[in-house]
Design an enzyme around this catalytic site. Structure first.
Site, PDB file in Angstrom:
ATOM      1  N   ARG A 148      -2.148  -2.071  -3.230  1.00  0.00           N
ATOM      2  CA  ARG A 148      -3.396  -1.709  -2.553  1.00  0.00           C
ATOM      3  C   ARG A 148      -4.064  -0.505  -3.214  1.00  0.00           C
ATOM      4  O   ARG A 148      -5.172  -0.127  -2.831  1.00  0.00           O
ATOM      5  CB  ARG A 148      -3.126  -1.352  -1.086  1.00  0.00           C
ATOM      6  CG  ARG A 148      -2.433  -2.448  -0.302  1.00  0.00           C
ATOM      7  CD  ARG A 148      -2.049  -1.955   1.083  1.00  0.00           C
ATOM      8  NE  ARG A 148      -3.203  -1.897   1.947  1.00  0.00           N
ATOM      9  CZ  ARG A 148      -3.434  -2.743   2.951  1.00  0.00           C
ATOM     10  NH1 ARG A 148      -2.586  -3.688   3.230  1.00  0.00           N
ATOM     11  NH2 ARG A 148      -4.513  -2.631   3.681  1.00  0.00           N
ATOM     12  N   TYR A 151      -7.686  -0.193  -4.642  1.00  0.00           N
ATOM     13  CA  TYR A 151      -8.749   0.000  -3.641  1.00  0.00           C
ATOM     14  C   TYR A 151      -8.671   1.405  -3.049  1.00  0.00           C
ATOM     15  O   TYR A 151      -9.645   2.159  -3.086  1.00  0.00           O
ATOM     16  CB  TYR A 151      -8.594  -1.058  -2.544  1.00  0.00           C
ATOM     17  CG  TYR A 151      -9.689  -1.047  -1.497  1.00  0.00           C
ATOM     18  CD1 TYR A 151     -10.976  -1.462  -1.803  1.00  0.00           C
ATOM     19  CD2 TYR A 151      -9.414  -0.646  -0.188  1.00  0.00           C
ATOM     20  CE1 TYR A 151     -11.979  -1.466  -0.827  1.00  0.00           C
ATOM     21  CE2 TYR A 151     -10.407  -0.654   0.783  1.00  0.00           C
ATOM     22  CZ  TYR A 151     -11.685  -1.067   0.459  1.00  0.00           C
ATOM     23  OH  TYR A 151     -12.672  -1.075   1.424  1.00  0.00           O
ATOM     24  N   ASP A 152      -7.485   1.768  -2.531  1.00  0.00           N
ATOM     25  CA  ASP A 152      -7.343   3.045  -1.815  1.00  0.00           C
ATOM     26  C   ASP A 152      -7.639   4.232  -2.741  1.00  0.00           C
ATOM     27  O   ASP A 152      -8.409   5.130  -2.403  1.00  0.00           O
ATOM     28  CB  ASP A 152      -5.915   3.217  -1.262  1.00  0.00           C
ATOM     29  CG  ASP A 152      -5.481   2.076  -0.358  1.00  0.00           C
ATOM     30  OD1 ASP A 152      -6.255   1.117  -0.194  1.00  0.00           O
ATOM     31  OD2 ASP A 152      -4.355   2.132   0.172  1.00  0.00           O
ATOM     32  N   GLU A 153      -7.014   4.221  -3.917  1.00  0.00           N
ATOM     33  CA  GLU A 153      -7.193   5.349  -4.836  1.00  0.00           C
ATOM     34  C   GLU A 153      -8.576   5.312  -5.488  1.00  0.00           C
ATOM     35  O   GLU A 153      -9.162   6.355  -5.777  1.00  0.00           O
ATOM     36  CB  GLU A 153      -6.101   5.367  -5.905  1.00  0.00           C
ATOM     37  CG  GLU A 153      -4.685   5.586  -5.353  1.00  0.00           C
ATOM     38  CD  GLU A 153      -4.416   7.012  -4.859  1.00  0.00           C
ATOM     39  OE1 GLU A 153      -5.367   7.759  -4.560  1.00  0.00           O
ATOM     40  OE2 GLU A 153      -3.237   7.369  -4.759  1.00  0.00           O
ATOM     41  N   VAL A 194      -9.571 -10.639  11.638  1.00  0.00           N
ATOM     42  CA  VAL A 194     -10.464 -11.267  12.613  1.00  0.00           C
ATOM     43  C   VAL A 194     -10.914 -12.638  12.104  1.00  0.00           C
ATOM     44  O   VAL A 194     -10.830 -13.647  12.819  1.00  0.00           O
ATOM     45  CB  VAL A 194     -11.688 -10.363  12.925  1.00  0.00           C
ATOM     46  CG1 VAL A 194     -12.685 -11.083  13.813  1.00  0.00           C
ATOM     47  CG2 VAL A 194     -11.243  -9.063  13.594  1.00  0.00           C
ATOM     48  N   GLY A 213       3.706  -8.206  15.361  1.00  0.00           N
ATOM     49  CA  GLY A 213       2.416  -8.398  16.045  1.00  0.00           C
ATOM     50  C   GLY A 213       2.028  -7.208  16.900  1.00  0.00           C
ATOM     51  O   GLY A 213       0.993  -7.220  17.556  1.00  0.00           O
ATOM     52  N   GLN A 215       1.584  -4.103  15.635  1.00  0.00           N
ATOM     53  CA  GLN A 215       0.776  -3.126  14.902  1.00  0.00           C
ATOM     54  C   GLN A 215      -0.652  -3.189  15.459  1.00  0.00           C
ATOM     55  O   GLN A 215      -1.108  -4.253  15.865  1.00  0.00           O
ATOM     56  CB  GLN A 215       0.821  -3.372  13.378  1.00  0.00           C
ATOM     57  CG  GLN A 215       0.189  -4.623  12.866  1.00  0.00           C
ATOM     58  CD  GLN A 215       1.116  -5.830  12.926  1.00  0.00           C
ATOM     59  OE1 GLN A 215       1.904  -5.982  13.833  1.00  0.00           O
ATOM     60  NE2 GLN A 215       0.987  -6.710  11.956  1.00  0.00           N
ATOM     61  N   ASP A 279       1.444  -2.125   4.504  1.00  0.00           N
ATOM     62  CA  ASP A 279       0.539  -2.448   5.606  1.00  0.00           C
ATOM     63  C   ASP A 279       0.707  -1.396   6.706  1.00  0.00           C
ATOM     64  O   ASP A 279       1.800  -1.211   7.225  1.00  0.00           O
ATOM     65  CB  ASP A 279       0.885  -3.836   6.163  1.00  0.00           C
ATOM     66  CG  ASP A 279      -0.221  -4.384   7.040  1.00  0.00           C
ATOM     67  OD1 ASP A 279      -1.371  -4.370   6.595  1.00  0.00           O
ATOM     68  OD2 ASP A 279       0.077  -4.802   8.174  1.00  0.00           O
TER      69      ASP A 279
END
Ligand code: NAD
Length: 322
Positions: A148, A151-153, A194, A213, A215, A279
């Site tokens: 990830r 994206y994050d960095e 969603v 489930g 989280q 996650d």
């Protein structure tokens, strides 16, 4: 040169053919502005803006923001970047380039034009947070080498660039940290929870719950989020952000799955899968800063915002057998 606010402006929206960008453009045109949409159609689609193609105040330019752009405008909203793991992990080097080179190119343009620029940053800059809810002064807990991280960095570096252009070149910047947002025009296959649940429910396929489930996530309806972005752009110059925009009401993934099942009337089952790497267990914005500085808070509850979202997927993406 000082610019006239509260009058018609020419506004660039990068990533304007995407989910959030296309809603932002609708709203800016409603406010009587001119809009130039910049997009390379990596995750966005012309369909999201096809209703605007003949609009006299709308222009669409195919362009990749990792390359410089020379056009004239009064404001820039920088939204271009794939936003879901499936898409941003497809070409992680390009994802980092879009965040970093893209920010440099758009900041350079804003510097030349002496115009305001807003960055669509993300709650992912907090990584897997060790404090809840997340306030803007929390520095985050991010893995710099995971899947990830592109994206994050990338988004963290873009924030750094925004604040350095502000300090070094006195550029007027606005940084929004956007939390999970949903609504019509979300990409149906981007793996966001969603859209995943709605599409699975409408197709009668099992709903996939990761981990146990339990989280939690908070979900902001797109109209509320766009209202926050515009308020931020129009706020006084000393409001630079970063500022959280999201809905602080938390739902467990199991609660979301059950709500989607009841709203769609689906008989899909719920199946459990292992939790993906990195996650976060919980994600919830502290929006006191947005309430104080922008007089903004989300108005549309999940059970209401899900209705137009489900209608969108039902009429656009679910093929009927007859
Ligand atoms: N939707 C959310 O819940 C959410 C949450 C946090 C942050 N954000 C941020 O908001 C922005 C918009 O997200 P979205 O949900 O609308 O995603 P999206 O994928 O629907 O839109 C992104 C748009 O950017 C375009 N794009 C990607 N790379 C580009 C490049 N190099 N040059 C030009 N265009 C490019 C895509 O084609 C697409 O139209 C992103 O920057 C994202 O990181 C979104």
């Amino acid at each position: 040169m000082s610019r006239l606010y509260n009058s018609r402006k020419r506004i660039i929206v990068t990533g304007g053919a995407g989910f959030l960008g296309s809603h932002l453009i609708d709203r800016l045109l409603d406010k009587d502005h001119e809009v130039i949409c910049i997009d390379n159609f990596f995750t966005g689609t012309k369909k999201n803006v096809e209703h605007l193609l003949t609009h006299p105040r709308f222009e669409l330019i195919r362009h990749d923001i990792t390359f410089p752009l020379y056009i004239e405008a009064d404001e820039i909203y920088n939204l271009a970047c794939p936003a879901s793991p499936i898409h941003y992990q497809h070409d992680p080097v390009q994802t980092t380039k879009t965040s970093v080179h893209g920010a440099i190119n758009m900041l350079g343009l804003a510097k030349r034009l002496k115009c305001r620029i807003l960055q669509a940053s993300t709650s992912e800059v907090y990584g897997d947070p060790s404090i809840h809810p997340q306030t803007e002064d929390y520095w985050g807990n991010v893995n710099p080498i995971g899947r990830r991280s592109c994206y994050d960095e990338g988004k963290r570096c873009a924030e750094t660039l925004f604040f350095d252009y502000h300090r070094q070149h006195s550029l007027e910047i606005k940084v929004a940290r956007i939390f999970n947002t949903y609504g019509p025009r979300m990409h149906p296959a981007d793996g966001r929870v969603v859209s995943n649940f709605i599409v699975q429910a409408l197709k009668g396929e099992p709903i996939t719950l990761y981990g146990d489930g339990n989280q939690t996530r908070s979900f902001c309806y797109v109209d509320d989020l766009i209202d926050g972005l515009i308020r931020l752009m129009e706020s006084p110059a000393d409001v630079t952000g970063p500022i959280n925009l999201g809905n602080p009401i938390e739902f467990t993934m199991r609660e979301l799955a059950e709500l989607v099942l009841s709203k769609t009337g689906s008989s899909s089952s719920i199946v459990m899968q292992p939790l993906p790497q990195d996650d976060p267990r919980q994600r919830k914005p502290d929006i006191r800063l947005a309430q104080e500085r922008l007089a903004w808070s989300p108005k549309i509850p999940l059970h209401e915002g899900l209705n137009p979202t489900i209608d969108y997927f039902r009429s656009n993406w679910i093929k009927t057998s007859h």
